[in-house]
Every structure is written in structure tokens, then in C-alpha cells.
Design a protein around this motif. Structure first.
Motif, PDB file in Angstrom:
ATOM      1  N   LEU A 435       0.861  -1.182   0.000  1.00  0.00           N
ATOM      2  CA  LEU A 435       0.000   0.000   0.000  1.00  0.00           C
ATOM      3  C   LEU A 435       0.895   1.228   0.000  1.00  0.00           C
ATOM      4  O   LEU A 435       1.876   1.300   0.755  1.00  0.00           O
ATOM      5  N   LEU A 436       0.583   2.195  -0.858  1.00  0.00           N
ATOM      6  CA  LEU A 436       1.344   3.436  -0.945  1.00  0.00           C
ATOM      7  C   LEU A 436       0.551   4.536  -0.242  1.00  0.00           C
ATOM      8  O   LEU A 436      -0.644   4.690  -0.479  1.00  0.00           O
ATOM      9  N   VAL A 437       1.233   5.294   0.615  1.00  0.00           N
ATOM     10  CA  VAL A 437       0.574   6.358   1.380  1.00  0.00           C
ATOM     11  C   VAL A 437       1.319   7.663   1.131  1.00  0.00           C
ATOM     12  O   VAL A 437       2.552   7.691   1.153  1.00  0.00           O
ATOM     13  N   ASN A 438       0.563   8.724   0.901  1.00  0.00           N
ATOM     14  CA  ASN A 438       1.165  10.038   0.715  1.00  0.00           C
ATOM     15  C   ASN A 438       0.522  11.044   1.651  1.00  0.00           C
ATOM     16  O   ASN A 438      -0.700  11.062   1.824  1.00  0.00           O
ATOM     17  N   VAL A 439       1.352  11.869   2.280  1.00  0.00           N
ATOM     18  CA  VAL A 439       0.859  12.992   3.089  1.00  0.00           C
ATOM     19  C   VAL A 439       1.388  14.273   2.453  1.00  0.00           C
ATOM     20  O   VAL A 439       2.570  14.370   2.132  1.00  0.00           O
ATOM     21  N   THR A 440       0.504  15.231   2.238  1.00  0.00           N
ATOM     22  CA  THR A 440       0.845  16.393   1.413  1.00  0.00           C
ATOM     23  C   THR A 440       0.314  17.675   2.021  1.00  0.00           C
ATOM     24  O   THR A 440      -0.701  17.686   2.721  1.00  0.00           O
ATOM     25  N   ASN A 441       1.028  18.775   1.721  1.00  0.00           N
ATOM     26  CA  ASN A 441       0.554  20.112   2.069  1.00  0.00           C
ATOM     27  C   ASN A 441       0.725  21.009   0.839  1.00  0.00           C
ATOM     28  O   ASN A 441       1.774  21.597   0.629  1.00  0.00           O
ATOM     29  N   ASP A 442      -0.335  21.084   0.021  1.00  0.00           N
ATOM     30  CA  ASP A 442      -0.314  21.950  -1.164  1.00  0.00           C
ATOM     31  C   ASP A 442      -0.936  23.316  -0.870  1.00  0.00           C
ATOM     32  O   ASP A 442      -1.197  24.090  -1.794  1.00  0.00           O
ATOM     33  N   GLY A 443      -1.159  23.608   0.416  1.00  0.00           N
ATOM     34  CA  GLY A 443      -1.841  24.842   0.791  1.00  0.00           C
ATOM     35  C   GLY A 443      -1.060  26.114   0.512  1.00  0.00           C
ATOM     36  O   GLY A 443      -1.631  27.214   0.579  1.00  0.00           O
ATOM     37  N   TRP A 444       0.230  25.988   0.190  1.00  0.00           N
ATOM     38  CA  TRP A 444       1.033  27.180  -0.104  1.00  0.00           C
ATOM     39  C   TRP A 444       0.654  27.808  -1.443  1.00  0.00           C
ATOM     40  O   TRP A 444       1.057  28.926  -1.746  1.00  0.00           O
ATOM     41  N   TYR A 445      -0.108  27.074  -2.252  1.00  0.00           N
ATOM     42  CA  TYR A 445      -0.581  27.602  -3.544  1.00  0.00           C
ATOM     43  C   TYR A 445      -2.101  27.442  -3.609  1.00  0.00           C
ATOM     44  O   TYR A 445      -2.627  26.635  -4.376  1.00  0.00           O
TER      45      TYR A 445
END
Length: 546
Positions: A435-445
Motif C-alpha cells: 500500500l502506498l501512502v502520501n501525506v501532502t501540504n499543497d496549501g502554499w498555492y
């Protein structure tokens, strides 16, 4: 003649610029089949390589400006990001200009040259992964990342799709010039191969899924905080927007409580989900326990972890973010993956993802390998005054390797931008992740196309590696994607009124996974083929003066 050249250049530019799933999915097959070909046919009339170079450079620079238009969101980045946007677009234009020099003037476009040109472009795109932090955005192969053609990525990955896009477009140029039925048939046949392969590939694995009737579905809760950077952390000039970390955690607990009766096996919280490092004891224990009891009732007291590191310090009455996350894990009897920073005694700081299991004190950690220049690491000391003017004073240390966390399903984690690097995601799959898991913060754009473009890269990673992928993002796109790149559940960045969405997304899916050729040989498969084709062309050019 000049009017015709300009018109072809303009039409082709619009097709390629907007022919991606996050812009106009219906244009993607056109871009993959003849978007570039229209432009190459137009500039073929120019006898000098310089003429083709600068026209191709300008053409592709404009395309890059469109596809990277999310960089025009300066609310949190400042004016400097506009110069980065322009610089990147010009660099990509130079690469495409160099490729277009190879378009022959007044000579036939041989198959050897076609294969060599597709190979050169593939190597140029591959080289982007290894400059500074790496640049992996909007490769030409994204035009084939629509169903069912994206299944073609299971063979050679996104770079293989880029090779095929250029290969097919050059076949189109040859067909346009020679006008024979045979050449048109070869071009159209090659253009349809990814779609035919994708259809067969999908049907085969759907049947394999159906055969495994006893396989249990996997369930998860994916949190989207819906908070912008100024709300998540105190930024200069925006202090009034800042939300207390206590209140940030209370929002998260409320989201989880609303979906808590569904029995999620895994809870995922996004990158930099709240301020402060994982083990830094900055919260008053009494106040934290009061918030938990307010949301979940007094019975939750039995789920508080012991006052030992990293959860708290006995006698001081203060607890850390680790205390919050371990309590959530205990309450829901679920594994947790959470994005938080981490510091060590030697002074090194990391952007990390932690893996927790219920009623255990041990926490596993993965450290981000691809750090963003200026925001997370400093490429050069002379840039220090610039970053200090934006309030950036500390930087992070790069992680060294991928990790696989053991649980109900072995999983590997990527953090934010890393998800767009196919070779990094492949590392976890090669080590046994299912299983591949990603945690992201694209809130800067905010309010840009960045979240949707990032999501399209995620779909490709699942297909390349034959494994399901789940992602939790502060401002979207939070989603669960099966191993065929199909969206199971999704929470976009904004609603129909343009308001940023927040909540906990429950997803239940078949964790079916399968072997792919891309997982076997990674980028080296298409890179080796490209070097071979270039070598063949160089030999033939020397022997026959092509």
C-alpha cells in the motif's frame, strides 16, 4: 506561408498546453497523437537550426507557463515565485528547442531518427529528476494519463509514456509529409496501442480481483484539515488568521468522531498537520485531556498513553503532538500515519511521517528525501537574505532512504512533492510495500491547479507499481486510488462555491496488488532503451550520413 505557420503553431500550442487531465481531459488524446506534430510540421520549413531552436523554445516556454500557472499564486510565496516560474519555463523551452533542432530540413524523417528523437527527449526529462532537488512536474507523458491509456505506465512508467507521446507525434509528422496510407496506418496504430493495452490490462486485473472473492476490503480515514498556512502557523502580518493548535486538534478530532463508527483500519493525517515537532511537549496535559473528553466522552481516559517520551514528561504536566496521535490510535484501535517535523539531539531536523499502532509506545519514522529549495533546504548561502525576508530561518536534513512500515498491510510513505518522483515511490514497493501512502501540504498555492495536477501524478504511481495509493492533504486532493489508478473516494480542494473543503474521508477498497515491469526495472528500462536507440542512430548516421 507565415500565416499558416503561425496558425499551426498556435493551435498546437493550445492542444499541448491544455491537453492534460487537470485542464481538459478530452484534449489529452489529441496532444498525445498530433499536438506536437502540428508544430514540428510547421517549423520544418526553416532551413537553419537556430530558427527552429528559438521558435521551439518560445513555443514550449509558453506551454510550460500555462501548465505551471499554479506558480502565479503569490499569496504565501511572494513575488520571487514569479521569477522561478519564468525561469523554469524558459529552461524547459531550451530543452525542447534542442530537441527540435533534430527535425530535418528537406530530408525524410527516418524511423531511426524518430526513435532517436523520442529517446533524446526521454533522457532530457529523466535528467530533470536529478538537478538540485529534482523537477518532475508535467512531463509530456501526462497527456497519456487518461483512462485507459495510463495503464501503459505499468511497463516503463511516466518516462515511457513521454517516449511514446514523442514517438507517435513524430510518426504523425512523417505521415503528414509522405501522405501515404501505409504511413497513416502506422501512425494511427501506434497512437491507439496505449488505449488497447490499457483496456486489456484493466479487464485482466478486474478478473483477477473477482477471483479473489475472499480477499478483505481495506478501510481508511483520510483527514483534510482545510486550513491555509496562515491558519496553521503564525506568519508575519497574518497573526489574526492563526488558529490555536488546541483548536486545530479539536477540529481534527471532530472530523474523526463523525466517521469513527465505520471501523477504519488506518487513519492518515496530512503533512505538517499541526505546528510543533512530534515529540515537543508544548501542550498542557489537563487541557488536552479535556478536549478529548469533550469530543469522545469520559471513557476515553483509558486510552491516554503513559507520560514517557515522546508523549510527555512526567511531573511537568505537558504533552506533545505524539500524545494526541497515540491517543487517537488507541481510541480508534487503528494504525496512524501522520506528517510532523522531528528534531534530533545532534541538531538535525527532518520533515517526517510517523507510523503508530494502537497501544504501543514505539513509533516508526520516515524522513522526507526530496526537500524543497529555499523552503526546506538552502541550495546556496547567498540566498540566505532572501529566505530570511520571508521569515524562514531553519532548514531540514534530507532523509536517506525509503522505509516500509509493518501493519495490517505493509506500507510505504511519501511526503508531498516526493509523490511525483516515480523512482522514489518504486523504492518502497521494491522493499515489500503493498500500500502506498502520501501525506501532502499543497496549501502554499491555494485556489490553483497544483492540487489537481499533484493528484494526477498519484494515479500514475499506483499504476506504475500495481498497488493502491491513499493520500491525505491539508487542502486537497485527498483520495483513495486503487491499483489500476481508479479513484475510489475523493475530497477535492474546494466545493462548488470555491470554499476549501475540510473533513475526514472514509474509503473502503480492494487492496489488490500485482507485479509490474516498471517495478522490476524502474526508469532504467526506458533509459537503457533510449541509449540503445540513440546509439543505433549515431552509428547509422556515421555510416550513411543521415
Amino acid at each position: 506561408m507565415r500565416g499558416s505557420v503561425f496558425l499551426q503553431g498556435l493551435i498546437s500550442c493550445l492542444i499541448v498546453a491544455f491537453g492534460q487531465p487537470s485542464f481538459a481531459p478530452w484534449l489529452s488524446p489529441l496532444a498525445a497523437a498530433f499536438g506536437y506534430a502540428l508544430f514540428w510540421r510547421a517549423i520544418r520549413i526553416f532551413p537553419f537550426s537556430k530558427q527552429r531552436f528559438w521558435r521551439a523554445g518560445v513555443w514550449y516556454s509558453f506551454i510550460s507557463l500555462v501548465q505551471l500557472s499554479w506558480m502565479s499564486s503569490i499569496e504565501f510565496q511572494g513575488i520571487y515565485i514569479l521569477f522561478v516560474w519564468l525561469f523554469l519555463s524558459l529552461c524547459l523551452g531550451v530543452q525542447f528547442g534542442l530537441l527540435s533542432i533534430l527535425i530535418p530540413y528537406n530530408r525524410p524523417l527516418t524511423m531511426a531518427r524518430i526513435l532517436a528523437m523520442a529517446s533524446v527527449w526521454t533522457l532530457l526529462e529523466w535528467s530533470r529528476f536529478h538537478i538540485l532537488c529534482g523537477y518532475s512536474w508535467n512531463l509530456s507523458g501526462m497527456a497519456l494519463s487518461v483512462a485507459p491509456a495510463l495503464q501503459f505506465a505499468a511497463l516503463f512508467g511516466i518516462l515511457g509514456l513521454s517516449f511514446w507521446v514523442v514517438f507517435v507525434n513524430l510518426l504523425a509528422v512523417r505521415a503528414f509529409l509522405r501522405r501515404g496510407i501505409f504511413h497513416y496506418a502506422i501512425w494511427i496504430g501506434a497512437a491507439l496501442i496505449p488505449y488497447a493495452f490499457g483496456q486489456v490490462h484493466t479487464l485482466y486485473h478486474e478478473r483477477q480481483m473477482a477471483k479473489k472473492e475472499n480477499a478483505k476490503d481495506f478501510s481508511c480515514l483520510l483527514v483534510q484539515t482545510g486550513l491555509l498556512p496562515s491558519e496553521k502557523m503564525p506568519l508575519g502580518g497574518r497573526i489574526r488568521s492563526f488558529i490555536s493548535p488546541y483548536d486545530q486538534w479539536k477540529r481534527i478530532l471532530t472530523f474523526l468522531q463523525s466517521e469513527g463508527d465505520k471501523g477504519a483500519q488506518l487513519i492518515v493525517l496530512p503533512e505538517a498537520v499541526v505546528p510543533f515537532e512530534n515529540g515537543r511537549c508544548v501542550y498542557e496535559r489537563e487541557k488536552v485531556e479535556g478536549i478529548f473528553q469533550e469530543v469522545f466522552g469520559k471513557d476515553c481516559r483509558r486510552d491516554f498513553p503513559s507520560m514517557v517520551a515522546p508523549f510527555g514528561v512526567a511531573g511537568e504536566g505537558r504533552v506533545s503532538n505524539a500524545f494526541w496521535t497515540q491517543t487517537i490510535s488507541n481510541l480508534f484501535d487503528s494504525e496512524i500515519v501522520v506528517g510532523l517535523t522531528h528534531s534530533e539531539d545532534n541538531g538535525n531536523s527532518y520533515v517526517s511521517a510517523f507510523h503508530l499502532q494502537p497501544h504501543r509506545e514505539e513509533q516508526e519514522r520516515y524522513d522526507k528525501q526530496v526537500l524543497m529549495p529555499l523552503a526546506e533546504y538552502l541550495p546556496s548561502r547567498w540566498l540566505l537574505p532572501l529566505v530570511r525576508s520571508y521569515g524562514v530561518s531553519g532548514f531540514f536534513t534530507r532523509g536517506k532512504q525509503e522505509r516500509v512500515f509493518d501493519g495490517e498491510i505493509p506500507l510505504s510513505v511519501s511526503i508531498c512533492y516526493e509523490e511525483t518522483f516515480p523512482h522514489i515511490i518504486r523504492q518502497g514497493r521494491r522493499k515489500g510495500a503493498k500500500l502506498l501512502v502520501n501525506v501532502t501540504n499543497d496549501g502554499w498555492y491555494p485556489y490553483s491547479r497544483l492540487p489537481s495536477q499533484h493528484f494526477e501524478h498519484a494515479r500514475l504511481r499506483s499504476v506504475e507499481n500495481g498497488a493502491a495509493l491513499i493520500r491525505a492533504c491539508n487542502t486537497g486532493v485527498t483520495a483513495a486510488i486503487d491499483s489500476l489508478g481508479r479513484t475510489v473516494a475523493k475530497l477535492d480542494e474546494c466545493d462548488d462555491q470555491g470554499q476549501i473543503l475540510a473533513g475526514a474521508l472514509f474509503a473502503k477498497f480492494n487492496p489488490y496488488e500485482y507485479f509490474t515491469l516498471y517495478t522490476l526495472w524502474g526508469n532504467w528500462g526506458i533509459v537503457s532503451l533510449s541509449l540503445f536507440f540513440i546509439g543505433i542512430f549515431a552509428f547509422l548516421k556515421k555510416e550513411f550520413r543521415w
